[in-house]
Enzyme design. Structure first.
Site, PDB file in Angstrom:
ATOM      1  N   ASN A  69       0.817  -1.222   0.000  1.00  0.00           N
ATOM      2  CA  ASN A  69       0.000   0.000   0.000  1.00  0.00           C
ATOM      3  C   ASN A  69       0.848   1.268   0.000  1.00  0.00           C
ATOM      4  O   ASN A  69       0.593   2.189  -0.762  1.00  0.00           O
ATOM      5  CB  ASN A  69      -0.916   0.033   1.227  1.00  0.00           C
ATOM      6  CG  ASN A  69      -2.092  -0.899   1.048  1.00  0.00           C
ATOM      7  OD1 ASN A  69      -3.091  -0.535   0.457  1.00  0.00           O
ATOM      8  ND2 ASN A  69      -1.947  -2.113   1.520  1.00  0.00           N
ATOM      9  N   ARG A 123       5.449  -0.344  25.873  1.00  0.00           N
ATOM     10  CA  ARG A 123       5.232  -0.866  24.521  1.00  0.00           C
ATOM     11  C   ARG A 123       6.573  -0.776  23.785  1.00  0.00           C
ATOM     12  O   ARG A 123       7.243   0.252  23.873  1.00  0.00           O
ATOM     13  CB  ARG A 123       4.169  -0.008  23.827  1.00  0.00           C
ATOM     14  CG  ARG A 123       3.726  -0.485  22.478  1.00  0.00           C
ATOM     15  CD  ARG A 123       2.558   0.323  21.953  1.00  0.00           C
ATOM     16  NE  ARG A 123       2.924   1.710  21.634  1.00  0.00           N
ATOM     17  CZ  ARG A 123       2.096   2.586  21.066  1.00  0.00           C
ATOM     18  NH1 ARG A 123       0.857   2.244  20.780  1.00  0.00           N
ATOM     19  NH2 ARG A 123       2.503   3.799  20.789  1.00  0.00           N
ATOM     20  N   ALA A 124       6.909  -1.833  23.061  1.00  0.00           N
ATOM     21  CA  ALA A 124       8.217  -1.853  22.382  1.00  0.00           C
ATOM     22  C   ALA A 124       8.338  -0.669  21.428  1.00  0.00           C
ATOM     23  O   ALA A 124       7.386  -0.331  20.722  1.00  0.00           O
ATOM     24  CB  ALA A 124       8.370  -3.158  21.607  1.00  0.00           C
ATOM     25  N   PHE A 156       2.999  15.046  13.735  1.00  0.00           N
ATOM     26  CA  PHE A 156       3.243  14.443  15.044  1.00  0.00           C
ATOM     27  C   PHE A 156       1.934  13.743  15.442  1.00  0.00           C
ATOM     28  O   PHE A 156       1.363  13.075  14.600  1.00  0.00           O
ATOM     29  CB  PHE A 156       3.843  15.494  15.997  1.00  0.00           C
ATOM     30  CG  PHE A 156       5.324  15.676  15.687  1.00  0.00           C
ATOM     31  CD1 PHE A 156       5.740  16.192  14.455  1.00  0.00           C
ATOM     32  CD2 PHE A 156       6.300  15.250  16.566  1.00  0.00           C
ATOM     33  CE1 PHE A 156       7.096  16.281  14.119  1.00  0.00           C
ATOM     34  CE2 PHE A 156       7.654  15.344  16.249  1.00  0.00           C
ATOM     35  CZ  PHE A 156       8.050  15.860  15.026  1.00  0.00           C
ATOM     36  N   ASN A 157       1.438  13.831  16.661  1.00  0.00           N
ATOM     37  CA  ASN A 157       0.275  13.003  17.018  1.00  0.00           C
ATOM     38  C   ASN A 157      -1.041  13.702  16.656  1.00  0.00           C
ATOM     39  O   ASN A 157      -1.462  14.628  17.355  1.00  0.00           O
ATOM     40  CB  ASN A 157       0.318  12.671  18.505  1.00  0.00           C
ATOM     41  CG  ASN A 157       1.438  11.706  18.835  1.00  0.00           C
ATOM     42  OD1 ASN A 157       2.614  12.023  18.667  1.00  0.00           O
ATOM     43  ND2 ASN A 157       1.090  10.508  19.262  1.00  0.00           N
ATOM     44  N   LYS A 162       7.333   5.861   4.901  1.00  0.00           N
ATOM     45  CA  LYS A 162       7.145   7.314   4.779  1.00  0.00           C
ATOM     46  C   LYS A 162       8.437   7.974   4.291  1.00  0.00           C
ATOM     47  O   LYS A 162       8.428   8.853   3.435  1.00  0.00           O
ATOM     48  CB  LYS A 162       6.702   7.915   6.121  1.00  0.00           C
ATOM     49  CG  LYS A 162       5.312   7.483   6.549  1.00  0.00           C
ATOM     50  CD  LYS A 162       4.271   8.066   5.624  1.00  0.00           C
ATOM     51  CE  LYS A 162       2.884   7.525   5.844  1.00  0.00           C
ATOM     52  NZ  LYS A 162       1.899   7.987   4.852  1.00  0.00           N
ATOM     53  N   ARG A 200       4.107  13.153  24.326  1.00  0.00           N
ATOM     54  CA  ARG A 200       3.941  13.312  22.874  1.00  0.00           C
ATOM     55  C   ARG A 200       3.425  14.708  22.572  1.00  0.00           C
ATOM     56  O   ARG A 200       2.883  15.394  23.449  1.00  0.00           O
ATOM     57  CB  ARG A 200       2.917  12.288  22.329  1.00  0.00           C
ATOM     58  CG  ARG A 200       3.356  10.848  22.446  1.00  0.00           C
ATOM     59  CD  ARG A 200       4.464  10.523  21.459  1.00  0.00           C
ATOM     60  NE  ARG A 200       4.920   9.136  21.565  1.00  0.00           N
ATOM     61  CZ  ARG A 200       5.860   8.715  22.419  1.00  0.00           C
ATOM     62  NH1 ARG A 200       6.440   9.564  23.256  1.00  0.00           N
ATOM     63  NH2 ARG A 200       6.225   7.454  22.436  1.00  0.00           N
ATOM     64  N   SER A 218       5.255  11.575   8.424  1.00  0.00           N
ATOM     65  CA  SER A 218       5.090  11.270   9.851  1.00  0.00           C
ATOM     66  C   SER A 218       6.385  11.504  10.620  1.00  0.00           C
ATOM     67  O   SER A 218       7.482  11.309  10.088  1.00  0.00           O
ATOM     68  CB  SER A 218       4.681   9.798   9.958  1.00  0.00           C
ATOM     69  OG  SER A 218       4.970   9.290  11.224  1.00  0.00           O
ATOM     70  N   TYR A 221       6.565   1.049   9.064  1.00  0.00           N
ATOM     71  CA  TYR A 221       5.690   2.168   8.670  1.00  0.00           C
ATOM     72  C   TYR A 221       6.514   3.443   8.422  1.00  0.00           C
ATOM     73  O   TYR A 221       6.402   4.082   7.386  1.00  0.00           O
ATOM     74  CB  TYR A 221       4.651   2.396   9.776  1.00  0.00           C
ATOM     75  CG  TYR A 221       3.947   3.715   9.680  1.00  0.00           C
ATOM     76  CD1 TYR A 221       2.962   3.926   8.729  1.00  0.00           C
ATOM     77  CD2 TYR A 221       4.284   4.768  10.542  1.00  0.00           C
ATOM     78  CE1 TYR A 221       2.332   5.161   8.631  1.00  0.00           C
ATOM     79  CE2 TYR A 221       3.660   5.993  10.445  1.00  0.00           C
ATOM     80  CZ  TYR A 221       2.694   6.183   9.492  1.00  0.00           C
ATOM     81  OH  TYR A 221       2.077   7.403   9.390  1.00  0.00           O
TER      82      TYR A 221
END
Ligand code: UDP
Length: 323
Positions: A91, A281-282, A168-169, A144, A220, A116, A140
């Protein structure tokens, strides 16, 4: 200007469509509705159901007197990209190449690309500026960064001018309530907080409380999607004025921790949000914030909707009736 918004029925895409219409542009949405929804379509914009993996479909759309494109369509779950890189290669690389080749064949020379902060990888310093080394930690992020490299070559070889916007977020929803589609199976923090607030899920797992931050949880840079969307309109106008290709961060420079997001949500919506501390989270860096001075200098852009209050209120507007 007539703009083809590829992925315009998605969460960010629909907000971009609204911004472009607000800037008096003619808009056609191209979307396969795999994650986007018809709820997000605007009656003022044309709609073509099509897939970027089908070269004829994207070329036909591109030949409708299009002056520029906004390229959003893509897979965007970091965790999934590590488990199923093939899906992301197909994709986010094959699909993107189809779009760039179709644009080149149709003579469309203005491209706004949805990039991103994940292209940077673990921050060596923060806030991150565009000169920070690029070292994506996820497949991912790699897709980008690769697309930005394709864009540089297509600029050099074919005169395609692009603005790559490194989000960013992205958070929040249109404050007038014009975007109604909620993401299915959200992976990001704020929709998960909302789902816990309404009882769709029993709690939020906070991934790690032993980071070197003020409260131990990750920080973040949360940027309202309406602010992101405005930058796309400004970037198209910049290219229309003859601007050179650019890579720009879009963030606020302000950091908020996971715990702050939850506590602020409780305050704004007047409900408890059940949460629990869970293992890290890794691949999560402790702090990611943006330096977005370049976007201000080049586009005249600034974040105007990104107070936590605005972000949470506009999101709650959509979630509050769910259960
Ligand atoms: N996060 C969390 N619990 C969740 C989802 C996210 O604690 O259920 C944290 C995550 O570890 C990160 C922050 O919230 O520190 C934002 O995560 P998100 O996946 O929304 O965006 P990312 O920063 O990874 O692009």
């Amino acid at each position: 200007m007539h703009i083809l918004v590829i992925g315009g029925a998605g969460y960010i895409g629909s907000h971009v469509v609204k911004a472009l219409l607000g800037h008096k542009m003619k808009v056609t949405v191209f979307d396969n509705l795999s994650t986007g929804t018809e709820l997000n379509l605007f009656k003022e914009a044309d709609f073509i159901k099509g897939d970027i993996l089908n070269y004829d479909e994207i070329l036909t759309a591109m030949k409708q007197n299009v002056d520029g494109i906004v390229l959003l369509a893509g897979k965007k779950a970091v965790g999934e990209s590590m488990e199923n890189p093939m899906k992301y290669a197909l994709n986010n690389i094959n699909g993107v190449i189809n779009v760039l080749n179709a644009a080149t064949e149709a003579g469309v020379k203005k491209v706004i690309f949805s990039s991103s902060a994940s292209v940077y990888g673990t921050p060596q310093y923060y806030p991150l500026d565009e000169k920070h080394p690029e070292n994506p930690m996820s497949f991912y992020g790699f897709t980008k960064l690769e697309t930005e490299r394709f864009l540089k070559w297509y600029d050099q070889l074919k005169g395609v001018k692009f603005v790559s916007l490194r989000y960013f977020n992205a958070v929040g929803y249109d404050e007038a309530g014009d975007v109604r589609g909620l993401e299915k199976n959200p992976q990001n923090l704020l929709p998960i907080v909302m789902e816990a607030a309404v009882g769709i899920r029993d709690k939020v797992n906070i991934f790690g409380n032993d980071y070197d931050t003020k409260d131990g949880t990750c920080i973040r840079d949360y940027i309202h999607v309406t602010d992101l969307a405005t930058a796309h309109a400004q970037a198209l106008e910049y290219l229309e004025r003859g601007g050179q290709s650019q890579i720009l961060n879009l963030g606020t420079s302000q950091g908020s921790s996971v715990l702050e997001m939850i506590l602020k949500t409780e305050e704004v919506i007047g409900r408890k949000v059940p949460y629990e501390f869970a293992p890290r989270r890794a691949g999560d860096p402790a702090i990611v914030t943006a330096k977005a001075d370049k976007a201000r200098e080049v586009l005249g852009w600034k974040a105007e909707h990104s107070s936590l209050d605005n972000i949470i209120r506009s999101t709650w507007n959509l979630y509050k009736d769910l259960k």
